[in-house]
Design an enzyme around this catalytic site. Structure first.
Site, short mmCIF file in Angstrom:
data_model
loop_
_atom_site.label_atom_id
_atom_site.label_comp_id
_atom_site.label_asym_id
_atom_site.label_seq_id
_atom_site.Cartn_x
_atom_site.Cartn_y
_atom_site.Cartn_z
N ASP A 2 8.73 -19.05 62.13
CA ASP A 2 9.61 -17.89 62.34
C ASP A 2 10.47 -18.11 63.60
OD1 ASP A 2 10.66 -15.35 62.07
OD2 ASP A 2 8.80 -14.28 62.54
N VAL A 61 -0.70 -19.17 62.54
CA VAL A 61 -1.29 -18.05 63.27
C VAL A 61 -2.16 -17.17 62.36
CG1 VAL A 61 -0.73 -15.97 64.60
CG2 VAL A 61 0.68 -18.00 64.83
N TYR A 62 -1.79 -17.03 61.08
CA TYR A 62 -2.51 -16.11 60.20
C TYR A 62 -3.82 -16.71 59.65
CZ TYR A 62 1.17 -12.52 60.24
OH TYR A 62 2.05 -11.53 60.61
N1 AR6 Z 1 9.13 -26.16 59.90
C1 AR6 Z 1 8.18 -26.10 58.93
N2 AR6 Z 1 6.95 -25.61 59.14
C2 AR6 Z 1 6.65 -25.16 60.39
C3 AR6 Z 1 7.59 -25.20 61.45
C4 AR6 Z 1 8.88 -25.72 61.17
N3 AR6 Z 1 9.85 -25.78 62.09
N4 AR6 Z 1 6.99 -24.68 62.56
C5 AR6 Z 1 5.71 -24.36 62.21
N5 AR6 Z 1 5.51 -24.66 60.91
P1 AR6 Z 1 3.09 -19.90 61.26
P2 AR6 Z 1 1.87 -17.78 59.61
C6 AR6 Z 1 4.31 -24.48 60.08
O1 AR6 Z 1 2.11 -19.67 62.35
O2 AR6 Z 1 0.54 -18.43 59.68
C7 AR6 Z 1 4.79 -15.95 63.39
O3 AR6 Z 1 4.68 -15.59 64.74
C8 AR6 Z 1 2.97 -24.34 60.77
O4 AR6 Z 1 2.50 -25.61 61.19
O5 AR6 Z 1 4.51 -20.12 61.60
O6 AR6 Z 1 2.36 -17.30 58.27
C9 AR6 Z 1 5.30 -14.80 62.53
O7 AR6 Z 1 6.23 -14.00 63.23
C10 AR6 Z 1 2.13 -23.74 59.65
O8 AR6 Z 1 1.68 -24.77 58.76
O9 AR6 Z 1 3.07 -18.67 60.19
C11 AR6 Z 1 4.06 -14.06 62.19
O10 AR6 Z 1 3.69 -13.16 63.21
C12 AR6 Z 1 3.13 -22.88 58.87
O11 AR6 Z 1 4.43 -23.28 59.35
C13 AR6 Z 1 3.01 -15.14 62.07
O12 AR6 Z 1 3.49 -16.22 62.89
C14 AR6 Z 1 2.95 -21.40 59.08
O13 AR6 Z 1 2.55 -21.13 60.41
C15 AR6 Z 1 2.88 -15.66 60.68
O14 AR6 Z 1 1.82 -16.56 60.62
#
Ligand code: AR6
Length: 173
Positions: free
Chosen positions: A34, A124-125
């Site tokens: 995000d 994070v989730y």
């Molecule tokens: N490109 C692709 N994947 C990514 C990138 C990127 N640039 N950066 C991180 N990931 P998360 P969630 C991956 O925590 O668990 C946010 O604060 C990461 O390694 O981004 O759905 C939102 O605002 C992981 O595999 O999302 C919500 O509050 C995946 O993206 C909360 O986090 C998802 O990790 C959502 O948590």
């Protein structure tokens, strides 16, 4: 036939019509993917998300909303909210599957033909990566007949563990 593929990398750099954001229900940005999407898109994205949040009161887990792509290479960003992992008995698989399905339906409505997903909820989730990958691939395959215009779905993995999981699942399709 729709091509499903796994790539390792940063979703903000992928050349597709639309990327999916793993947002939170407030839609006002956050960390992880995000944060990366908002940084790459620039401030216009946050302004539009603020408007959407005001109009709709946010976005519940399992649902999706759409915005423009601003400085990103894609036309649109689909913001979906994954479930927080609470052990698996609180409807997490249904909600996670719904994120993928609703995002594809919205992409189709917007005329997008190529769509990239991050590994929703696996940061994070706290959703276990293997279970999330199985649900993601199953939900996308199940939705494909409803979105015949979509030619390519890319699962963008940010870490090797997810990349290997998706490669295995997609080899066995
Ligand atoms: N490109 C692709 N994947 C990514 C990138 C990127 N640039 N950066 C991180 N990931 P998360 P969630 C991956 O925590 O668990 C946010 O604060 C990461 O390694 O981004 O759905 C939102 O605002 C992981 O595999 O999302 C919500 O509050 C995946 O993206 C909360 O986090 C998802 O990790 C959502 O948590």
């Amino acid at each position: 036939m729709t091509v499903l593929e796994a790539v390792l990398g940063d979703i903000t750099k992928v050349a597709v019509d639309g990327i999916v954001n793993a947002a939170n229900s407030g839609l006002l940005g956050g960390g992880g993917v995000d944060g990366a999407i908002h940084r790459a898109a620039g401030p216009g994205l946050l302004a539009e998300c603020r408007d959407i949040a005001r109009r709709l009161g946010g976005c519940p887990a399992g649902e999706a909303v759409v915005s423009a792509g601003y400085n990103l290479p894609c036309k649109k960003v689909i913001h979906t909210v994954g479930p927080v992992w609470r052990g698996g008995g609180a409807g997490e698989p249904e909600r996670l599957g719904s994120c993928y399905r609703k995002s594809l339906l919205l992409a189709r409505e917007e005329g997008l033909e190529t769509v990239a997903f991050p590994n929703i909820s696996t940061g994070v989730y706290g959703y276990p990566k293997d279970l999330a990958a199985e649900t993601a691939v199953r939900a996308v395959k199940a939705a494909l007949p409803e979105v015949p215009e979509i030619t390519r779905v890319v699962f963008v993995c940010f870490d090797m563990e997810n990349y290997r999981l998706y490669q295995n699942l997609l080899e066995n399709r």
